[in-house]
Design an enzyme around this catalytic site. Sequence first.
Site, mmCIF file in Angstrom:
data_model
loop_
_atom_site.group_PDB
_atom_site.id
_atom_site.type_symbol
_atom_site.label_atom_id
_atom_site.label_comp_id
_atom_site.label_asym_id
_atom_site.label_seq_id
_atom_site.Cartn_x
_atom_site.Cartn_y
_atom_site.Cartn_z
ATOM 1 N N GLY A 16 41.911 41.391 36.634
ATOM 2 C CA GLY A 16 42.067 41.801 38.204
ATOM 3 C C GLY A 16 42.252 43.467 37.900
ATOM 4 N N LYS A 60 45.215 47.803 36.431
ATOM 5 C CA LYS A 60 44.425 46.394 36.179
ATOM 6 C C LYS A 60 45.205 45.435 35.431
ATOM 7 C CE LYS A 60 41.615 49.105 33.609
ATOM 8 N NZ LYS A 60 40.466 49.459 32.860
ATOM 9 N N ASP A 67 57.201 42.996 49.372
ATOM 10 C CA ASP A 67 55.856 42.672 49.284
ATOM 11 C C ASP A 67 55.535 41.370 49.274
ATOM 12 O OD1 ASP A 67 53.177 43.585 49.911
ATOM 13 O OD2 ASP A 67 53.017 43.995 47.489
#
EC number: 2.7.11.1
Length: 891
Positions: free
Chosen positions: A132, A138, A266
Amino acid sequence: MEYRTNNVPVGNETKSAALNALPKIKISDSPNRHHNLVDAFMQSPSYSTQPKSAVEPLGLSFSPGYISPSSQSPHHGPVRSPSSRKPLPASPSRTRDHSLRVPVSGHSYSADEKPRERRKVIGNYVLGKTIGAGSMGKVKVAHHLKTGEQFAIKIVTRLHPDITKAKAAASAEATKAAQSEKNKEIRTVREAALSTLLRHPYICEARDVYITNSHYYMVFEFVDGGQMLDYIISHGKLKEKQARKFVRQIGSALSYLHQNSVVHRDLKIENILISKTGDIKIIDFGLSNLYRRQSRLRTFCGSLYFAAPELLNAQPYIGPEVDVWSFGIVLYVLVCGKVPFDDQNMSALHAKIKKGTVEYPSYLSSDCKGLLSRMLVTDPLKRATLEEVLNHPWMIRNYEGPPASFAPERSPITLPLDPEIIREMNGFDFGPPEKIVRELTKVISSEAYQSLAKTGFYSGPNSADKKKSFFEFRIRHAAHDIENPILPSLSMNTDIYDAFHPLISIYYLVSERRVYEKGGNWNRIAKTPVSSVPSSPVQPTSYNRTLPPMPEVVAYKGDEESPRVSRNTSLARRKPLPDTESHSPSPSATSSIKKNPSSIFRRFSSRRKQNKSSTSTLQISAPLETSQSPPTPRTKPSHKPPVSYKNKLVTQSAIGRSTSVREGRYAGISSQMDSLNMDSTGPSASNMANAPPSVRNNRVLNPRGASLGHGRMSTSTTNRQKQILNETMGNPVDKNSTSPSKSTDKLDPIKPVFLKGLFSVSTTSTKSTESIQRDLIRVMGMLDIEYKEIKGGYACLYKPQGIRTPTKSTSVHTRRKPSYGSNSTTDSYGSVPDTVPLDDNGESPASNLAFEIYIVKVPILSLRGVSFHRISGNSWQYKTLASRILNELKL
């Protein structure tokens, strides 16, 4: 900047000179607090007793438990001293390492010098493929050197103070960028501190945190089921009974967070993973913060589709009510297969969210509609509390009661405070230990705390007080709103164990972690007061558990000016990584999904609606490397086998704002594929995309051989570790493996999938592998998807011509540019001007989608299935494109 092993001995003179070169600034006196993170850590008591290594130009130190650079292994990076710590047990369910270490960082190679190996080792973890990539950094899959267990390592780039100073002195624009990077690093420190403290069955667990002079490395447990987003892609929507299971688990995790004074901020579909057992795991605490009921947070952050209206209106908020709104959006997505607010025009989308008018499908039950109507209320004072949500009739249907929060039993804190616990309460901007003791003593000695402690009031999740009817919560909530129209009901402290004060919560969490590390039952660890000083001295650990302290400021302020919100459609504060690039869409490229541009959770076609879904769907695929490979003297193999299917880990959303990737631009597909590190000797994807259908149809998948880990593993420890390294780093282990450039008539072995309820009817078929492969190539060509063959499937790149067209609005509340230079904006416990632009999940039209498609085998049923895995790019464009591919495949 890749991590490399430092094998150069360092003399004492070099050490002294390098250390003297570091700026020595006291935290309390420094106007630029960010510059003191490394210095303060090096001057901490636990660090000062250890020898210091030379500091490279970017700064360097190493912590207890790591031997000097001159005696390190040339291939395994920092090696733990044999006497520094007990060996890690095979099962990490009991013991884990929560300390933040600073291992020896590698030196920079000159232009003529090349590294011996490409192996990257952080502590006991061998870094593998990138699975990802985003604006925050990352996520790589990793293996433990001793046990072979798989982990996810989140890598976040950090800046050195000298670089920040240089940028700040350049121009006003550079000053804003430097301030943004400082805020980013402080949020990273806070995320690392929180992740190592939280322990809940539905929250992704952090195992280790390392810092080098250039990166943070956060080691998380391996979640092998994929994203909830992929679940939605396969099913479109879930039955209420199935959605209830997931929603109860999400509610349990939120209850645990809120009781510990933590607000996620979030919560969205991309930040929810599904384990192999079918349970959810919440990830990504990069925007989380501590809240206090009597204060207000003033950071307006999150993802636009899941953001509460008060965030768009730039209104201060307490915290939990924002999570409740996002929770409601997640519930709506699960039961409806789409988001409640959507529009191609950004201004219109803002207006819809602020208005809060929701259309409920007719197939929803009245209880489900009633719950959603209580959660999706634009006025936070009238919005349901989490307690009300968890006790709603829809939530407890077919269950004995509301979901448990899994909060451990606790006793009131008494004086004196444990100094060892105080020293570990870092990373939250509480200040130095002396200040923490002073503030915490003041809270414990307060009349309110002592009064509640004497009464022994405890309204735990399993207590009788919590098991009351839903209507009692409604009546109590409404009455309180009338009595206190300014503050919602959650602002009252009626339980010393339920978010009484952030200092109290963190003290409990640190204490519980210490007991857990000693082998205690974390769910029963506080039967005795947690604050009493131990009678015998605590055995010192062999590693440094001290986090870099947050900048020293006056906390608990809640009346500052509200920061501005960016008009940008992504988190512009995140600088793109040097190895993360993208390219502009080709003028000739056409978007086949442009007919449905802004549909992010569109229902599938009428053909798919007629199909019955099986239980659940999970996505697995081999990870895709996104970092550019450093130059190596070795000859690269013709292909890189992916890691085992069990390595499917935390998805791209685990490394930051999942759809806020601001990537650079490329010239073409070859650059993109090189940046994704998909080495192959076969024809390029662009050539294959333009090749005649007969040529494309002849391409076959590569044999997977032993690289997937399904073969019999050697009993030898040496061979076992060698296989782990080869598998992780992508080195071929089968000399007879067929080159990707070869085309054979025989299909390669297909990856078997054993996850429960993995596929629905729309993603499985009785067709042969060859037939599915030909259909895939046909559909990818039709949709102008550039692809490259990898083991077991295809690495794909889609360049949309325009999914969403952001338009500027003249509205006062429309996404204003953040004020990076202001020091007056803070969260109640975030000394940083924590201004984070809202992410609208709408990448620019030039943004690219990188994803993988795998053909997998469903055991027992003799079926073939198609599995998707998103690497980077807009989640909702990805969802729409994946749905289109499935429709065209006609499985």
